[in-house]
Each structure stands twice: as C-alpha cells, then as structure tokens.
Enzyme design. Sequence first.
Site, PDB file in Angstrom:
ATOM      1  N   ASN A 101      -1.190  -9.165  -1.653  1.00 26.95           N
ATOM      2  CA  ASN A 101       0.190  -9.209  -1.135  1.00 26.95           C
ATOM      3  C   ASN A 101       0.236  -9.670   0.316  1.00 26.95           C
ATOM      4  O   ASN A 101       0.721  -8.990   1.213  1.00 26.95           O
ATOM      5  CB  ASN A 101       0.910  -7.861  -1.305  1.00 26.95           C
ATOM      6  CG  ASN A 101       0.253  -6.712  -0.564  1.00 26.95           C
ATOM      7  OD1 ASN A 101      -0.941  -6.757  -0.284  1.00 26.95           O
ATOM      8  ND2 ASN A 101       1.023  -5.693  -0.243  1.00 26.95           N
ATOM      9  N   HIS A 185       0.734  -1.578  -9.723  1.00 30.46           N
ATOM     10  CA  HIS A 185       1.348  -0.587  -8.829  1.00 30.46           C
ATOM     11  C   HIS A 185       2.479   0.079  -9.613  1.00 30.46           C
ATOM     12  O   HIS A 185       3.568  -0.477  -9.726  1.00 30.46           O
ATOM     13  CB  HIS A 185       1.886  -1.287  -7.584  1.00 30.46           C
ATOM     14  CG  HIS A 185       2.554  -0.356  -6.619  1.00 30.46           C
ATOM     15  ND1 HIS A 185       2.164  -0.251  -5.313  1.00 30.46           N
ATOM     16  CD2 HIS A 185       3.583   0.511  -6.768  1.00 30.46           C
ATOM     17  CE1 HIS A 185       2.924   0.642  -4.710  1.00 30.46           C
ATOM     18  NE2 HIS A 185       3.806   1.114  -5.568  1.00 30.46           N
ATOM     19  N   ASP A 311      -6.561   2.301   0.034  1.00 31.83           N
ATOM     20  CA  ASP A 311      -5.242   1.653   0.142  1.00 31.83           C
ATOM     21  C   ASP A 311      -4.930   1.391   1.624  1.00 31.83           C
ATOM     22  O   ASP A 311      -3.776   1.546   2.064  1.00 31.83           O
ATOM     23  CB  ASP A 311      -4.146   2.505  -0.516  1.00 31.83           C
ATOM     24  CG  ASP A 311      -2.875   1.702  -0.783  1.00 31.83           C
ATOM     25  OD1 ASP A 311      -2.852   0.497  -0.474  1.00 31.83           O
ATOM     26  OD2 ASP A 311      -1.903   2.294  -1.291  1.00 31.83           O
ATOM     27  N   HIS A 315       0.079  -1.563   9.530  1.00 33.70           N
ATOM     28  CA  HIS A 315       1.414  -1.999   9.961  1.00 33.70           C
ATOM     29  C   HIS A 315       1.490  -1.862  11.481  1.00 33.70           C
ATOM     30  O   HIS A 315       0.810  -1.011  12.061  1.00 33.70           O
ATOM     31  CB  HIS A 315       2.508  -1.162   9.296  1.00 33.70           C
ATOM     32  CG  HIS A 315       2.642  -1.399   7.824  1.00 33.70           C
ATOM     33  ND1 HIS A 315       3.129  -2.585   7.313  1.00 33.70           N
ATOM     34  CD2 HIS A 315       2.317  -0.636   6.748  1.00 33.70           C
ATOM     35  CE1 HIS A 315       3.114  -2.532   5.990  1.00 33.70           C
ATOM     36  NE2 HIS A 315       2.612  -1.362   5.618  1.00 33.70           N
ATOM     37  N   PHE A 329       6.047   1.146   4.112  1.00 29.60           N
ATOM     38  CA  PHE A 329       5.120   2.052   3.433  1.00 29.60           C
ATOM     39  C   PHE A 329       3.675   1.663   3.786  1.00 29.60           C
ATOM     40  O   PHE A 329       3.334   0.481   3.746  1.00 29.60           O
ATOM     41  CB  PHE A 329       5.277   1.940   1.910  1.00 29.60           C
ATOM     42  CG  PHE A 329       6.596   2.443   1.373  1.00 29.60           C
ATOM     43  CD1 PHE A 329       6.753   3.786   1.068  1.00 29.60           C
ATOM     44  CD2 PHE A 329       7.666   1.578   1.160  1.00 29.60           C
ATOM     45  CE1 PHE A 329       7.954   4.267   0.552  1.00 29.60           C
ATOM     46  CE2 PHE A 329       8.866   2.044   0.643  1.00 29.60           C
ATOM     47  CZ  PHE A 329       9.025   3.400   0.342  1.00 29.60           C
ATOM     48  N   GLY A 330       2.833   2.641   4.075  1.00 32.26           N
ATOM     49  CA  GLY A 330       1.403   2.353   4.227  1.00 32.26           C
ATOM     50  C   GLY A 330       0.765   3.018   5.419  1.00 32.26           C
ATOM     51  O   GLY A 330       1.412   3.259   6.435  1.00 32.26           O
TER      52      GLY A 330
HETATM   53  O1  DOR Z   1       1.873   2.313   1.008  1.00 37.56           O
HETATM   54  C1  DOR Z   1       1.604   1.201   0.558  1.00 37.56           C
HETATM   55  N1  DOR Z   1       1.452   0.110   1.364  1.00 37.56           N
HETATM   56  N2  DOR Z   1       1.432   1.059  -0.759  1.00 37.56           N
HETATM   57  C2  DOR Z   1       1.275  -0.142  -1.320  1.00 37.56           C
HETATM   58  O2  DOR Z   1       1.073  -0.209  -2.505  1.00 37.56           O
HETATM   59  C3  DOR Z   1       1.337  -1.370  -0.503  1.00 37.56           C
HETATM   60  C4  DOR Z   1       0.922  -1.104   0.856  1.00 37.56           C
HETATM   61  C5  DOR Z   1       1.173  -2.247   1.808  1.00 37.56           C
HETATM   62  O3  DOR Z   1       0.848  -3.380   1.488  1.00 37.56           O
HETATM   63  O4  DOR Z   1       1.624  -1.990   2.922  1.00 37.56           O
END
Ligand code: DOR
Length: 430
Positions: A101, A185, A311, A315, A329-330
């Site tokens: 991604n 996912h 995972d 960010h 998210f992440g």
């Molecule tokens: O928390 C997440 N961040 N879950 C994911 O599946 C994608 C990921 C992201 O690419 O930031």
Amino acid sequence: MKISKLKKNHILINGTVLDPFNGTEKKADIHIENGKIKEIGKISAPNNSEIIDCKNLFITHGFFDAHVHFREPGGEDKEDLNSGSMAALAGGFTGVCAMPNTDPPIDSPELTRYIIDRSKECPINIHPIGAVTKSQKGKELTEMGAMIAEGAIAFSDDGLPIADAKVMQNALEYSSMFDIPIINHAEDECLKADGVMHMGKVSTNLGLPSSPGITESSMVHRDLELAVHVGARLHVPHVSSARSVEHIKTLKKKSKKISAEVTAHHLYFTDEDLVSYNTNLKVAPPIRSEKDKKALIAAVKNGTIDCIATDHAPHTIEEKEGTFDIAPFGMIGLETCFAAVNKILVYENKMDQMSLVKLLTVNPRRIMGVEQDLFSVGTNAEIVIYDPSEDWKFSKNNIFSKSHNSPFINKNLKGKIKATIVKGHISSQD
Ligand code: DOR
C-alpha cells in the site's frame, strides 16, 4: 547503532544457541566464515578471528516479519526501504515482507521489480508482497503470475479489505495456481463505518466512534470458508478478536493451507490503554478488550495463531498530532516487537523461549515460503543475539525508523537485542 562489515572469520562464543528449525537448545560456539555458517559446536578459532563473547546471551535465527509498511515509493517522508531496514536491524529482524500500500501501490511486475532491485541495496532481506487488485481498488486482479516471476512472495491489499467476495474467491483461485498466500485485511467497511477504536465500555466512556469485534470476525469467517472451498492458501493478518480466533481454530481443521498472525501490539495493549487518547494506539484493526487479548495469547500458545508480526506502520508526527478521529491508523513496531512479546508471552504467560522464537523465525518463514534451516553449514548467516531477561525502558533514542509513532515510548520492556547479523554485516547496540 553501529554497523560493521563482518571479518573473514567471526566466532560467537559462550552463548546459548537456539535452533528453531531443529528444535534444539545448547551451549555452543558459532563460526561464521565469509558471512556464511561454517560450523556450530566447540570451535578453535583460526588466527585473526573476531571473537564475540555471548555469555548470558541467546543466539538464534534472525527474526522474520511477515508484515511491514516501508512506504517506498511515495511516502519516503515516513519511511523508506533503508530507514525501515535500520528499524528492523534494531529489532533483530533480518527479513521482512513489505506490504504494497505504497504510492503507487505495488500492483505490477515493474513495481515488484523496483522493490526487489532496491532491496538488494538494503542491509536486510526485503520481500515484496504484491497487491491483489489493481490500484488496491478491490475490483480487477493484478497479474499475479508475472509479479511472482519478479519476486512477489504473497498478495494483499492490506490497509484495505477486499469487500467483494467474488473478487476474493477469484484471487484465491488465481493464487492457488502458484500455491502463494492471499492476505486479506479483514474489516467489514459497513460495520466499521467511522469507527476509530473497539466498541465497548471504553469507547462509550471516551465518546469515540467504534466498531465491534464482528467487524473483523465476519470477514475472517468469509475468507476462511472461501479458502477451504477453493483449497487455496490464506494467511489471516493481525488477528484482533476472540471470535476470529474461534473461526480460525474451527476452519483450520478443514484445511492445512490456513495460517494466522497476531501483532505485538494486540498482545500487549487493551482498549483501556486508549483512555490516554494517545493516537499512536489508533490502529486497524483496533486494539480490543482484555477478553480478546486473553484469547489471542491462548491462541498463540495452542498453535491456532502461527506467527507474530509487527504491522510496522510509520506516520508523521504532524499526522499523528491530529485528534483521535482524524489521525491515521498505525504504529511503528519493529524496534519493540521482541521485548514486548517476550514480556507478555514468556514472563507473564509462561511460554518458553523456543516457542517464542519459532513464532518469529521458522513459522513466518514457512508461511512465506522462505528458507528456514538457517543454521545449516554454508547458509548465509542471519542471526540475532539477545539478552532474554534484560529490563529496559524504551525511549525515542531506541527508534531507528524515520517516524516516531510508538505507544511503547516510556514503557518498561523485557529482553534486549544486542546484535543482528545479516548480508555480511553485524549491527550492534550498547
Ligand atoms: O493500522 C494500520 N496501518 N493497519 C493497516 O492495516 C495499515 C497500516 C498502514 O498502512 O498505515
């Protein structure tokens, strides 16, 4: 972190060697010659050998992470393949699988080749996971055969679920021709809606939009049914809910081609930790209840879940400084993974070191179809040396990723990576 080229002869002495492939644990020396395993046993060092004293330390296969986001191409302000490699080395990982991604997503043979070429310049082994659908739009399948020929190791639209069951079925049918796993996912987008955390008492108290465990488990169940029906390989990533575990346990009885992974953060945290409103705890799927966490730990111990992944999802500070509802998210996770799961699984839940090491080495390598017998003579040395019992506090100084979005900052962890050996180099901390 110091990285230096291995000398012609490197000898690791006085350590406890855990061989997760053969399931053996013994006191032994390891002789690495020209970057390859020469001998494991009692070694008389050749002249001019570099000796590393591993007293009180464990030596095992370099860890393998089936699930990272390295953001190259397109998101290099967050991470690139080099900076991601540094985070991996700090965490004892010598191999990772990079999710597609990116911007653009890895959805063609040419882009797969780009990751393979770039990974050759990096200090760890990086395996590309190709997108299942073009532009990760969930509609048209990618050219899987041509991407495998260029080095794709598995397929996923991770970050985005494959909503259309027919597309998922077609993807499983196509990938089964190559016996390569599909990694979906699993989050039903209708049930998820604008949810940013797990639905329960905590989300009610915090007043945050939330989504329940069945957001995941209903889609996991669909995927498992399809995988059994097609006879294809399915790897369920970042399992977060107790109900998903039940489905995986049941459907695994019908197919040997199903595997599952859990992240260190879903094993470590619960939704109660979100009372801090720390956006670094905002992940997809969300961190769930104590009951879910207990089910995940039990599933790891009884073999329903096969491996641990990070995972690792970097960010920027600016993005994560937004309010909880708008932050992405992440969280990053490579640097903290071992110390977090060692604390939870070994020290709090009585798992033995060998079982833990298998979850980070042979099991994910088996799922991804990568060489697993890393201590056989002549193999390129991929080794991690660690102290299983050191207590330490994780801080920003321990981060080697370009991003700092870790909820582990200031957490007391257990077990410390001392050195990582891969691709003819040794990186060491302390
Ligand atoms: O928390 C997440 N961040 N879950 C994911 O599946 C994608 C990921 C992201 O690419 O930031």
